[in-house]
Design a protein around this motif. Structure first.
Motif, mmCIF file in Angstrom:
data_model
loop_
_atom_site.group_PDB
_atom_site.id
_atom_site.type_symbol
_atom_site.label_atom_id
_atom_site.label_comp_id
_atom_site.label_asym_id
_atom_site.label_seq_id
_atom_site.Cartn_x
_atom_site.Cartn_y
_atom_site.Cartn_z
ATOM 1 N N UNK A 125 -93.287 23.427 -0.824
ATOM 2 C CA UNK A 125 -93.618 22.055 -0.422
ATOM 3 C C UNK A 125 -92.648 21.056 -1.050
ATOM 4 N N UNK A 126 -92.298 21.276 -2.310
ATOM 5 C CA UNK A 126 -91.345 20.401 -2.979
ATOM 6 C C UNK A 126 -89.955 20.531 -2.375
ATOM 7 N N UNK A 155 -83.204 14.721 -5.643
ATOM 8 C CA UNK A 155 -83.688 15.799 -6.500
ATOM 9 C C UNK A 155 -84.536 15.240 -7.633
ATOM 10 N N UNK A 156 -84.122 14.120 -8.206
ATOM 11 C CA UNK A 156 -84.902 13.487 -9.273
ATOM 12 C C UNK A 156 -86.324 13.181 -8.784
ATOM 13 N N UNK A 157 -86.399 12.565 -7.600
ATOM 14 C CA UNK A 157 -87.699 12.143 -7.070
ATOM 15 C C UNK A 157 -88.586 13.342 -6.755
ATOM 16 N N UNK A 158 -88.030 14.380 -6.132
ATOM 17 C CA UNK A 158 -88.817 15.561 -5.803
ATOM 18 C C UNK A 158 -89.339 16.245 -7.065
ATOM 19 N N UNK A 198 -88.892 4.384 -27.930
ATOM 20 C CA UNK A 198 -87.741 5.271 -27.744
ATOM 21 C C UNK A 198 -87.617 5.795 -26.315
ATOM 22 N N UNK A 199 -86.376 6.076 -25.947
ATOM 23 C CA UNK A 199 -86.053 6.730 -24.679
ATOM 24 C C UNK A 199 -85.445 8.091 -24.987
ATOM 25 N N UNK A 200 -85.837 9.099 -24.248
ATOM 26 C CA UNK A 200 -85.193 10.409 -24.316
ATOM 27 C C UNK A 200 -84.685 10.726 -22.911
ATOM 28 N N UNK A 201 -83.410 11.055 -22.818
ATOM 29 C CA UNK A 201 -82.782 11.318 -21.526
ATOM 30 C C UNK A 201 -81.950 12.584 -21.647
ATOM 31 N N UNK A 202 -81.989 13.411 -20.610
ATOM 32 C CA UNK A 202 -81.241 14.660 -20.631
ATOM 33 C C UNK A 202 -80.676 14.941 -19.238
ATOM 34 N N UNK A 203 -79.809 15.925 -19.165
ATOM 35 C CA UNK A 203 -79.222 16.362 -17.905
ATOM 36 C C UNK A 203 -79.683 17.782 -17.615
ATOM 37 N N UNK A 204 -79.664 18.134 -16.340
ATOM 38 C CA UNK A 204 -79.888 19.541 -16.023
ATOM 39 C C UNK A 204 -78.989 19.940 -14.862
ATOM 40 N N UNK A 205 -78.664 21.235 -14.805
ATOM 41 C CA UNK A 205 -77.622 21.696 -13.911
ATOM 42 C C UNK A 205 -78.066 21.916 -12.484
ATOM 43 N N UNK A 206 -77.093 21.761 -11.548
ATOM 44 C CA UNK A 206 -77.389 21.952 -10.145
ATOM 45 C C UNK A 206 -76.359 22.780 -9.400
ATOM 46 N N UNK A 207 -75.426 23.420 -10.113
ATOM 47 C CA UNK A 207 -74.360 24.187 -9.471
ATOM 48 C C UNK A 207 -74.478 25.659 -9.853
ATOM 49 N N UNK A 208 -74.119 26.534 -8.914
ATOM 50 C CA UNK A 208 -74.168 27.972 -9.155
ATOM 51 C C UNK A 208 -73.513 28.306 -10.498
ATOM 52 N N UNK A 209 -74.241 28.922 -11.428
ATOM 53 C CA UNK A 209 -73.694 29.169 -12.777
ATOM 54 C C UNK A 209 -72.355 29.894 -12.783
ATOM 55 N N UNK A 210 -72.200 30.924 -11.956
ATOM 56 C CA UNK A 210 -70.938 31.674 -11.955
ATOM 57 C C UNK A 210 -69.763 30.778 -11.578
ATOM 58 N N UNK A 211 -70.002 29.832 -10.672
ATOM 59 C CA UNK A 211 -68.945 28.907 -10.255
ATOM 60 C C UNK A 211 -68.539 28.003 -11.417
ATOM 61 N N UNK A 222 -82.722 25.784 -5.478
ATOM 62 C CA UNK A 222 -83.255 26.613 -6.565
ATOM 63 C C UNK A 222 -82.114 27.326 -7.274
ATOM 64 N N UNK A 223 -82.164 27.369 -8.609
ATOM 65 C CA UNK A 223 -83.296 27.031 -9.482
ATOM 66 C C UNK A 223 -83.340 25.570 -9.940
ATOM 67 N N UNK A 224 -82.529 24.708 -9.310
ATOM 68 C CA UNK A 224 -82.452 23.319 -9.775
ATOM 69 C C UNK A 224 -83.806 22.627 -9.726
ATOM 70 N N UNK A 225 -84.504 22.765 -8.591
ATOM 71 C CA UNK A 225 -85.781 22.079 -8.419
ATOM 72 C C UNK A 225 -86.804 22.553 -9.445
ATOM 73 N N UNK A 226 -86.938 23.851 -9.608
ATOM 74 C CA UNK A 226 -87.918 24.372 -10.569
ATOM 75 C C UNK A 226 -87.579 23.963 -11.997
ATOM 76 N N UNK A 227 -86.302 24.026 -12.345
ATOM 77 C CA UNK A 227 -85.897 23.651 -13.703
ATOM 78 C C UNK A 227 -86.193 22.182 -13.969
ATOM 79 N N UNK A 228 -85.917 21.314 -12.993
ATOM 80 C CA UNK A 228 -86.181 19.892 -13.173
ATOM 81 C C UNK A 228 -87.662 19.587 -13.324
ATOM 82 N N UNK A 229 -88.496 20.268 -12.541
ATOM 83 C CA UNK A 229 -89.946 20.090 -12.668
ATOM 84 C C UNK A 229 -90.415 20.564 -14.038
#
Length: 412
Positions: free
Chosen positions: A12-13, A112-115, A353-366, A392-399
């Motif tokens: 659904x997401x 992706x952020x919103x989903x 305080x604010x905490x902000x981080x990044x997460x990946x969205x590109x095929x790891x091997x690439x 995937x796995x971007x969506x699951x990791x972000x959630x």
């Protein structure tokens, strides 16, 4: 465990993400997107308010005593023509704030952020027995104009809704999918944009001596601006000066009356920011005078985002939760980046305080191959017409990241 419910909503997401990606909306025009997000949030039991600070959406879920934790995502798109070739690629065109028809794409990953935030909000709501406190879910518009956060604060975000004790946010990036990137302290640069109009005197291209050429004036300004960072900013300081827009004239054999420049700067310290801003104005005025301009240039400072600081102590607490959940092998330290974000406006407005981080969205091997070949800059990155995270796995990791971060600050 809260995360166990992700499997049931993953498809659904993914559908929501594809919908958002295929129907992007420019900053300050995000009406369809806002309505879609509000509609997706309500079934989880949130009190939902729309049109906060323009098209912003706010959800509140009260679950007994405890702290208030704010989770934030942005959802505006960019005037970029998509070239990903995806079956759900955007073909949208819209009229921008200056009246120009432009292509529109989610080239920065805000879809992706919103989903991910919808997913996290749903999971947390379905597992209220595992935490106590209040969730403040904030969908922010107009991040790309560096004004959406300020607009929401000015519209009473923290007087109309519960005031959080911490602000949490994230950004998808050209990192390996499934990995978390973090920094502590100054994380993203301050950003300022100035629009300049240089005034000449138009005439026939065959008689430049009878004119004052604003195109030549603008070209000299562009060249001279490059000396600010090279010769006025200390090598130990970070600064960037970019002329992203230069426009003048309509026909090759006509010298126009004026030329316009759009200039953006990035800085990591207030004194550097002031130095660069003053230098730009000095150069623009001096070149205008040297070229015998018919009047003073127009200099209008507009979009501005403050330096983003991920609070060191709060980051350490959140990072410990990430490390426990994802494992240390999926946590990557990152240096400060020269891109900018206005999420810091929220915490600064109320002194939390604010905490902000990044997460990946590109095929790891690439990504790892590009690192090995020293070609990381060739990967599609944010704002590129080729940038589209793996679902995937971007969506699951972000959630998961949003859920784990929230639980680190809510009472258990």
């Amino acid at each position: 465990m809260v995360i166990e419910g992700l499997a049931a909503i993953r498809e659904e997401l993914a559908d929501l993400y594809r919908d958002l990606h295929q129907h992007p909306e420019l900053s300050l025009q995000e009406t369809r997107t806002a309505a879609l997000l509000a509609r997706a949030l309500r079934p989880s039991g949130y009190e939902v308010a729309e049109q906060v600070g323009g098209t912003g959406v706010v959800g509140v879920l009260r679950n007994g005593p405890g702290p208030t934790v704010m989770l934030r995502a942005d959802f505006d798109a960019l005037p970029v023509r998509e070239k990903t070739g995806l079956p759900y690629a955007s073909e949208v065109r819209a009229t921008d704030k200056d009246g120009r028809e432009v292509p529109v794409m989610h080239a920065c990953g805000h879809d992706m952020h919103a989903a991910c935030l919808i997913g996290a909000a749903s999971l947390l709501a379905s597992a209220k027995g595992e935490w106590s406190g209040t969730l403040l879910i904030v969908f922010q518009p107009a991040e790309e104009l560096a004004r959406g956060a300020r607009d929401m604060v000015d519209d009473g975000l923290f007087s109309r809704f519960p005031k959080p004790s911490i602000v949490l946010g994230q950004h998808v990036a050209p990192l390996p999918a499934g990995f978390i990137g973090y920094g502590s302290g100054p994380l993203m640069a301050a950003s300022d944009t100035v629009n300049v109009t240089l005034h000449g005197r138009g005439g026939h291209g065959s008689r430049p001596e009878a004119s004052v050429d604003p195109v030549l004036m603008a070209a000299n300004v562009v060249t001279r601006l490059q000396g600010i960072v090279a010769r006025e900013v200390s090598p130990s300081e970070m600064a960037v000066v970019t002329v992203g827009r230069l426009s003048a004239g309509n026909k090759p054999n006509i010298i126009p009356d004026s030329a316009e420049l759009g200039i953006n700067i990035r800085s990591a310290a207030e004194h550097t920011r002031t130095l660069v801003m003053e230098a730009i104005e000095r150069i623009v005025r001096a070149e205008s005078a040297a070229s015998a301009a018919v009047q003073e240039p127009d200099i209008a400072w507009e979009e501005s985002a403050p330096l983003l600081v991920s609070d060191p102590d709060a980051t350490a607490t959140t990072l410990a939760a990430f490390t426990e959940h994802f494992g240390p092998e999926r946590i990557l330290p990152m240096p400060p980046v020269t891109a900018s974000e206005d999420v810091g406006v929220f915490g600064a407005a109320i002194g939390v305080p604010t905490v902000f981080w990044f997460w990946g969205g590109i095929e790891p091997d690439v990504v790892f191959k590009a690192l090995a070949e020293n070609s990381i800059d060739k990967l599609p990155a944010n704002h590129s017409p080729h940038f589209a995270p793996l679902i995937e796995p971007t969506l699951s990791t972000g959630v998961e990241a949003l859920v784990i971060a929230a639980l680190a600050w809510l009472d258990s």
